[in-house]
Design a protein around this motif. Structure first.
Motif, PDB file in Angstrom:
ATOM      1  N   PHE A 196       0.834  -1.202   0.000  1.00 49.24           N
ATOM      2  CA  PHE A 196       0.000   0.000   0.000  1.00 49.24           C
ATOM      3  C   PHE A 196       0.869   1.252   0.000  1.00 49.24           C
ATOM      4  O   PHE A 196       0.624   2.191  -0.768  1.00 49.24           O
ATOM      5  N   MET A 197       1.904   1.282   0.846  1.00 50.28           N
ATOM      6  CA  MET A 197       2.793   2.440   0.889  1.00 50.28           C
ATOM      7  C   MET A 197       3.529   2.627  -0.433  1.00 50.28           C
ATOM      8  O   MET A 197       3.772   3.757  -0.873  1.00 50.28           O
ATOM      9  N   CYS A 198       3.865   1.527  -1.075  1.00 50.07           N
ATOM     10  CA  CYS A 198       4.498   1.611  -2.394  1.00 50.07           C
ATOM     11  C   CYS A 198       3.588   2.332  -3.381  1.00 50.07           C
ATOM     12  O   CYS A 198       4.036   3.194  -4.147  1.00 50.07           O
TER      13      CYS A 198
ATOM     14  N   ASN B 172      -5.684 -10.036   9.448  1.00 48.04           N
ATOM     15  CA  ASN B 172      -5.587 -11.180  10.357  1.00 48.04           C
ATOM     16  C   ASN B 172      -4.486 -10.953  11.372  1.00 48.04           C
ATOM     17  O   ASN B 172      -3.389 -10.520  11.027  1.00 48.04           O
ATOM     18  N   TYR B 173      -4.740 -11.234  12.622  1.00 46.68           N
ATOM     19  CA  TYR B 173      -3.740 -11.205  13.686  1.00 46.68           C
ATOM     20  C   TYR B 173      -3.321 -12.624  14.008  1.00 46.68           C
ATOM     21  O   TYR B 173      -4.135 -13.546  13.976  1.00 46.68           O
ATOM     22  N   SER B 174      -2.060 -12.795  14.391  1.00 46.02           N
ATOM     23  CA  SER B 174      -1.623 -14.088  14.890  1.00 46.02           C
ATOM     24  C   SER B 174      -1.398 -14.034  16.394  1.00 46.02           C
ATOM     25  O   SER B 174      -1.325 -15.067  17.045  1.00 46.02           O
ATOM     26  N   ALA B 175      -1.261 -12.843  16.961  1.00 44.67           N
ATOM     27  CA  ALA B 175      -1.015 -12.720  18.396  1.00 44.67           C
ATOM     28  C   ALA B 175      -2.286 -13.064  19.174  1.00 44.67           C
ATOM     29  O   ALA B 175      -3.371 -12.566  18.869  1.00 44.67           O
ATOM     30  N   ARG B 176      -2.108 -13.941  20.163  1.00 43.37           N
ATOM     31  CA  ARG B 176      -3.183 -14.338  21.070  1.00 43.37           C
ATOM     32  C   ARG B 176      -4.240 -15.216  20.382  1.00 43.37           C
ATOM     33  O   ARG B 176      -4.636 -16.231  20.876  1.00 43.37           O
ATOM     34  N   ASN B 177      -4.724 -14.784  19.215  1.00 44.26           N
ATOM     35  CA  ASN B 177      -5.748 -15.555  18.523  1.00 44.26           C
ATOM     36  C   ASN B 177      -5.709 -15.218  17.044  1.00 44.26           C
ATOM     37  O   ASN B 177      -4.918 -14.398  16.598  1.00 44.26           O
ATOM     38  N   ALA B 178      -6.573 -15.843  16.271  1.00 41.41           N
ATOM     39  CA  ALA B 178      -6.566 -15.651  14.823  1.00 41.41           C
ATOM     40  C   ALA B 178      -7.730 -14.787  14.362  1.00 41.41           C
ATOM     41  O   ALA B 178      -8.185 -14.888  13.239  1.00 41.41           O
ATOM     42  N   SER B 179      -8.264 -13.937  15.210  1.00 46.26           N
ATOM     43  CA  SER B 179      -9.390 -13.092  14.844  1.00 46.26           C
ATOM     44  C   SER B 179      -8.963 -11.991  13.891  1.00 46.26           C
ATOM     45  O   SER B 179      -7.788 -11.679  13.765  1.00 46.26           O
TER      46      SER B 179
ATOM     47  N   PRO C 293      -4.358  -3.289  -0.904  1.00 42.09           N
ATOM     48  CA  PRO C 293      -4.164  -4.616  -1.495  1.00 42.09           C
ATOM     49  C   PRO C 293      -4.459  -5.713  -0.486  1.00 42.09           C
ATOM     50  O   PRO C 293      -4.409  -5.494   0.719  1.00 42.09           O
ATOM     51  N   LEU C 294      -4.746  -6.895  -0.972  1.00 46.59           N
ATOM     52  CA  LEU C 294      -4.873  -8.044  -0.090  1.00 46.59           C
ATOM     53  C   LEU C 294      -3.514  -8.337   0.550  1.00 46.59           C
ATOM     54  O   LEU C 294      -2.476  -8.084  -0.057  1.00 46.59           O
ATOM     55  N   PRO C 295      -3.458  -8.819   1.795  1.00 44.61           N
ATOM     56  CA  PRO C 295      -4.551  -9.388   2.594  1.00 44.61           C
ATOM     57  C   PRO C 295      -5.320  -8.351   3.418  1.00 44.61           C
ATOM     58  O   PRO C 295      -6.128  -8.725   4.258  1.00 44.61           O
ATOM     59  N   LEU C 296      -5.040  -7.059   3.218  1.00 44.17           N
ATOM     60  CA  LEU C 296      -5.823  -6.024   3.881  1.00 44.17           C
ATOM     61  C   LEU C 296      -7.157  -5.891   3.159  1.00 44.17           C
ATOM     62  O   LEU C 296      -7.214  -5.874   1.938  1.00 44.17           O
ATOM     63  N   LEU C 297      -8.230  -5.796   3.901  1.00 44.06           N
ATOM     64  CA  LEU C 297      -9.561  -5.702   3.314  1.00 44.06           C
ATOM     65  C   LEU C 297     -10.206  -4.388   3.722  1.00 44.06           C
ATOM     66  O   LEU C 297     -10.554  -4.191   4.893  1.00 44.06           O
ATOM     67  N   GLU C 298     -10.355  -3.480   2.767  1.00 45.19           N
ATOM     68  CA  GLU C 298     -10.941  -2.177   3.055  1.00 45.19           C
ATOM     69  C   GLU C 298     -12.435  -2.319   3.301  1.00 45.19           C
ATOM     70  O   GLU C 298     -13.146  -2.974   2.546  1.00 45.19           O
ATOM     71  N   THR C 299     -12.917  -1.683   4.378  1.00 44.70           N
ATOM     72  CA  THR C 299     -14.334  -1.768   4.726  1.00 44.70           C
ATOM     73  C   THR C 299     -15.070  -0.444   4.573  1.00 44.70           C
ATOM     74  O   THR C 299     -16.287  -0.433   4.415  1.00 44.70           O
ATOM     75  N   ALA C 300     -14.362   0.686   4.661  1.00 50.37           N
ATOM     76  CA  ALA C 300     -14.995   2.000   4.495  1.00 50.37           C
ATOM     77  C   ALA C 300     -13.904   3.044   4.317  1.00 50.37           C
ATOM     78  O   ALA C 300     -12.760   2.841   4.724  1.00 50.37           O
ATOM     79  N   ARG C 301     -14.270   4.163   3.675  1.00 46.28           N
ATOM     80  CA  ARG C 301     -13.333   5.276   3.573  1.00 46.28           C
ATOM     81  C   ARG C 301     -14.083   6.594   3.518  1.00 46.28           C
ATOM     82  O   ARG C 301     -15.244   6.658   3.094  1.00 46.28           O
ATOM     83  N   CYS C 302     -13.413   7.645   3.946  1.00 43.24           N
ATOM     84  CA  CYS C 302     -13.938   9.005   3.870  1.00 43.24           C
ATOM     85  C   CYS C 302     -12.785   9.878   3.409  1.00 43.24           C
ATOM     86  O   CYS C 302     -11.860  10.162   4.178  1.00 43.24           O
TER      87      CYS C 302
END
Length: 312
Positions: free
Chosen positions: A29-31, A264-271, A289-298
């Motif tokens: 994304f930064m690229c 996705n987090y790996s710390a503590r759990n996979a939520s 880009p994946l694996p980040l999933l955009e849900t909303a923007r303003c």
């Protein structure tokens, strides 16, 4: 105040450090931010470097020519100093260090003596714990437990050859790296005046709600407010701020463009964890880009003075 919250990027795996959170996953994304805004020949800055996963990927792949990384944490700073300026000594130490619980105890003692430990030894101890603790969390226990009865053992994340290779790749570009160990606000006050408009600053403070679980050092609410005030003074450069997606942070950055996403987090759990990014005025914001999933923007369609905002 420091942030120890970055993970090795899955695409490039350039940082030898591992962290909870998703900072390494935003490198692509930064690229694209840099490409869209014509910042390729400029300076990329991380006031909260941690593992500096984004900085190393952008530098090593040639997306940017120079990076400035900063972290007030003495162990983090000590490690990067050794990577850049005591490379061979560090690589030899990593190659020869025993991967045992007894060694973990010894390195933990060195790490806990933040102020008194020799800088090289402190950096090595920090690195050892980062690679042998669960999820790389410094206040977590050793992988596999003290009796090493878990599915994964203490050496599960300590591939010596690969880690040494990453360190040498970074060290080879040391002439293009500026390293400092300052408090973030002090860093802004001292360094920002020297940044030209062709600079992108990625600010990734400790998370607001989960910070006390994920970091050795966490922030209080007034710290987050002070950092926001420092960020808004960066009117001559482009910046991106990332946080956990919580109301107090949205209130601090209420007049900026933003987007929300999950990862996705790996710390503590996979939520899946909700995150938010906030952007300086006029910055072109690409899709995540994946694996980040955009849900909303303003996103501001015009500078803030125009008051015209678009919510998608």
């Amino acid at each position: 105040m420091s942030n120890e919250s970055t993970r090795v990027t899955q695409s490039g795996r350039y940082s030898p450090l591992r962290y909870p959170g998703g900072k390494g996953k935003v490198a692509r994304f930064m690229c694209e931010v840099i490409r869209l805004n014509g910042l390729s020949d400029g300076l990329y800055v991380e006031p909260y470097a941690g593992g500096a996963a984004v900085a190393w990927e952008l530098l090593i792949t040639g997306v940017v020519r120079r990076v400035a990384i900063n972290d007030v944490s003495r162990p983090v700073y000590a490690f990067w100093m050794s990577v850049l300026h005591r490379t061979e000594e560090l690589c030899k130490a990593i190659d020869s260090i025993p991967l045992t619980v007894d060694e973990w105890d010894r390195q933990r003692e060195i790490f806990l003596d933040h102020t008194g430990a020799d800088e090289f030894k402190l950096g090595l101890a920090f690195f050892f714990l980062n690679r042998t603790n669960r999820s790389g969390i410094l206040n977590a226990g050793v992988i596999g437990g003290r009796n090493q009865t878990g599915k994964w053992k203490i050496d599960a994340r300590f591939n010596k050859g690969d880690l040494i290779s990453r360190i040498k790749k970074i060290a080879a570009l040391r002439s293009r790296v500026e390293l400092t160990g300052m408090d973030a606000q002090e860093f802004f006050a001292e360094k920002a005046g020297n940044w030209n408009p062709n600079t992108l600053v990625y600010i990734d403070p400790p998370y607001y709600e989960k910070g006390r679980y994920l970091y050795y050092d966490a922030y209080a609410p007034e710290d987050h407010k002070s950092i926001a005030e420092s960020v808004f003074r960066l009117t001559h450069v482009s910046w991106v701020v990332s946080y956990d997606d919580v109301r107090p942070i949205h209130d601090l950055y209420s007049d900026t463009s933003w987007l929300q996403y999950t990862l996705n987090y790996s710390a503590r759990n996979a939520s899946r964890g909700k995150e938010a990014m906030f952007f300086s005025d006029g910055l072109k914001v690409p899709s995540l880009p994946l694996p980040l999933l955009e849900t909303a923007r303003c996103i501001n369609a015009k500078p803030l003075s125009g008051g015209n905002r678009v919510v998608v």
